[in-house]
Design a protein around this motif. Structure first.
Motif, PDB file in Angstrom:
ATOM      1  N   GLN A 153       5.226  69.511 -27.725  1.00 13.81           N
ATOM      2  CA  GLN A 153       5.953  69.823 -29.283  1.00 13.81           C
ATOM      3  C   GLN A 153       7.251  69.426 -29.010  1.00 13.81           C
ATOM      4  N   ARG A 154       7.917  69.756 -28.042  1.00 17.60           N
ATOM      5  CA  ARG A 154       9.476  69.239 -27.975  1.00 17.60           C
ATOM      6  C   ARG A 154       9.425  67.625 -28.292  1.00 17.60           C
TER       7      ARG A 154
ATOM      8  N   TYR B  16      13.825  76.169 -30.481  1.00 12.69           N
ATOM      9  CA  TYR B  16      13.388  74.509 -29.833  1.00 12.69           C
ATOM     10  C   TYR B  16      12.832  74.957 -28.519  1.00 12.69           C
TER      11      TYR B  16
ATOM     12  N   THR C 255       0.089  64.842 -28.541  1.00  8.49           N
ATOM     13  CA  THR C 255       0.563  65.846 -28.126  1.00  8.49           C
ATOM     14  C   THR C 255       0.725  65.938 -26.500  1.00  8.49           C
TER      15      THR C 255
ATOM     16  N   LEU D 282      14.982  75.272 -35.174  1.00  8.35           N
ATOM     17  CA  LEU D 282      14.083  74.376 -35.858  1.00  8.35           C
ATOM     18  C   LEU D 282      14.425  74.080 -37.161  1.00  8.35           C
TER      19      LEU D 282
ATOM     20  N   LEU E 255       3.795  73.046 -35.938  1.00 10.42           N
ATOM     21  CA  LEU E 255       4.728  73.536 -34.826  1.00 10.42           C
ATOM     22  C   LEU E 255       4.862  75.086 -34.896  1.00 10.42           C
TER      23      LEU E 255
ATOM     24  N   SER F 261      11.392  77.490 -27.767  1.00 11.54           N
ATOM     25  CA  SER F 261       9.961  78.180 -27.589  1.00 11.54           C
ATOM     26  C   SER F 261       8.924  77.110 -27.783  1.00 11.54           C
ATOM     27  N   LEU F 262       9.039  76.040 -27.933  1.00 12.94           N
ATOM     28  CA  LEU F 262       8.135  75.003 -28.157  1.00 12.94           C
ATOM     29  C   LEU F 262       7.435  74.633 -26.693  1.00 12.94           C
ATOM     30  N   THR F 263       6.269  74.149 -26.807  1.00 12.57           N
ATOM     31  CA  THR F 263       5.725  73.463 -25.598  1.00 12.57           C
ATOM     32  C   THR F 263       6.271  72.120 -25.305  1.00 12.57           C
TER      33      THR F 263
END
Ligand code: MG
Length: 376
Positions: A350-351, A343, A154, A317, A372, A345-347
């Motif tokens: 995570q992306r 997508y 991660t 997603l 996720l 909104s992901l860290t």
């Protein structure tokens, strides 16, 4: 109390990998282990760039955290300039000794351990999907150690312009032994075995024993160990613990900085890649699967319902079944389950996971979607 450090170090390709993407640094009072990832030898470039940059920046007097940030920037810049190395990254676990203080920086799933009075303590947190699930209480230690996706990181050095680097300090004592190692060691060797090996008088013998144990237990990944033993004494003194004529992959005697890269491994014969699908192999896997997709398309047999991946459609997603590819006008995938989560909104970490488009079983893809937060 002033302490004297003796070190031993070894890296090994293991029994199943075609290359060694690990690297280590022995430049007393600085020690580090890196485990690179990325296709087409990019993992080796990433881990090598990390230890080189870390050693140079720290040697110029920069604080350890700043030196690690410089390593991140060096890898990221290099990847941006070389498209074939895009997305490469590495773990980094490093310690700088300052008197009786151990100053650590850490990113990824390589580990730092402390053996004190016969008890082994893991000092670092794994920045991996499984490590996070373990800390959240969603997996037991036994489940985590056998989890098929325990290699998914991660956080990694070099994959983003900036990275959150763990930084911590440990008060050290005479008699303490530190271990920095890659997951090819920690994933294969039990804590009891690690503790027993670190109890050996000679730190190089300890490193050899640990690598030997990891090979004995399958050697599925590259294996790297840096062992630092501390004793009472003048802190300016750094004793060499190694015999003359050591193999190239070991840290030679002396106080000169030593950067050893996986390519110098003294490991056994390189065999076929292991059966596990690792993120570190993702590019090679994708290439192979795209070739398979072309074959499937030519044959007109679109049996694509057995593989899944997490991707993005119009910014949202999705879990897809099939392959992330087209053969002519034919898309080899279909939406299996749609999410409304965006997508963006992901860290960043995570992306990265989504960008990799790792092919998975249905249950694995759904587990990743769950991790996720796609159904929130
Ligand atoms: Mg590894």
């Amino acid at each position: 109390m002033a302490l004297t450090a003796r070190h031993g170090a070894l890296t090994d390709i293991g029994l199943h990998r075609k290359a060694n993407e690990d690297a280590f640094l022995v430049a007393p009072p600085l020690y580090a282990v890196c485990d690179g990832m990325g296709g087409a030898l990019a993992g080796e470039v990433a881990s090598r760039t990390a230890v080189e940059t870390l050693a140079t920046a720290f040697g110029e007097g920069r604080p350890l955290l700043a030196a690690a940030e410089a390593a991140n920037a060096a890898i990221y810049t290099r990847a941006c300039a070389n498209p074939e190395q895009s997305g490469m990254g590495t773990t980094l676990t490093a310690v700088a000794l300052e008197g009786a203080l151990g100053h650590f920086v850490h990113v990824g799933d390589s580990r730092a351990y402390l053996l004190r009075d016969g008890g082994l303590e893991q000092l670092s947190d794994d920045h991996s999907l499984v490590g996070e699930m373990l800390r959240e209480g969603r997996l037991t230690v036994a489940e985590a150690s056998a989890h098929p996706h325990r290699s998914i990181l991660t956080r990694a050095l070099g994959t983003e312009p900036e990275v959150a680097i763990d930084e911590f300090e440990v008060d050290l004592r005479a008699g303490d032994t530190l271990l920095l190692c890659s997951d090819g060691l920690s994933g294969a060797v039990s804590n009891d075995e690690i503790g027993a090996a670190l109890g050996l008088d000679d730190p190089q013998a300890a490193a050899r024993r640990l690598v030997s144990l990891a090979r004995k237990h399958g050697g599925h990944d590259n294996i790297t160990a840096v062992v630092v033993q501390l004793a009472a004494g003048d802190s300016t003194q750094v004793e060499a613990a190694l015999a003359a004529g050591a193999p190239a992959a070991e840290g030679p005697a002396g106080t000169e900085p030593v950067l050893v890269f996986g390519g110098a491994s003294d490991g056994g014969p390189g065999g076929a890649p292991g059966g596990e699908q690792h993120v570190r192999r993702r590019l090679g896997c994708l290439t192979a699967m795209l070739a398979l997709a072309a074959l499937v398309g030519l044959m007109g047999v679109l049996t694509i319902s057995t593989v899944f991946y997490v991707g993005v459609d119009d910014g949202r997603l999705m879990v897809y079944s099939g392959l992330p590819a087209k053969v002519g006008p034919v898309r080899l995938h279909a939406v299996y389950r749609a999410s409304t989560v965006r997508y963006t909104s992901l860290t960043p970490a995570q992306r990265l996971l989504v960008d990799q488009q790792d092919l998975r079983s249905r249950s694995s893809a759904m587990a990743m979607a769950e991790a996720l937060g796609m159904w929130r």
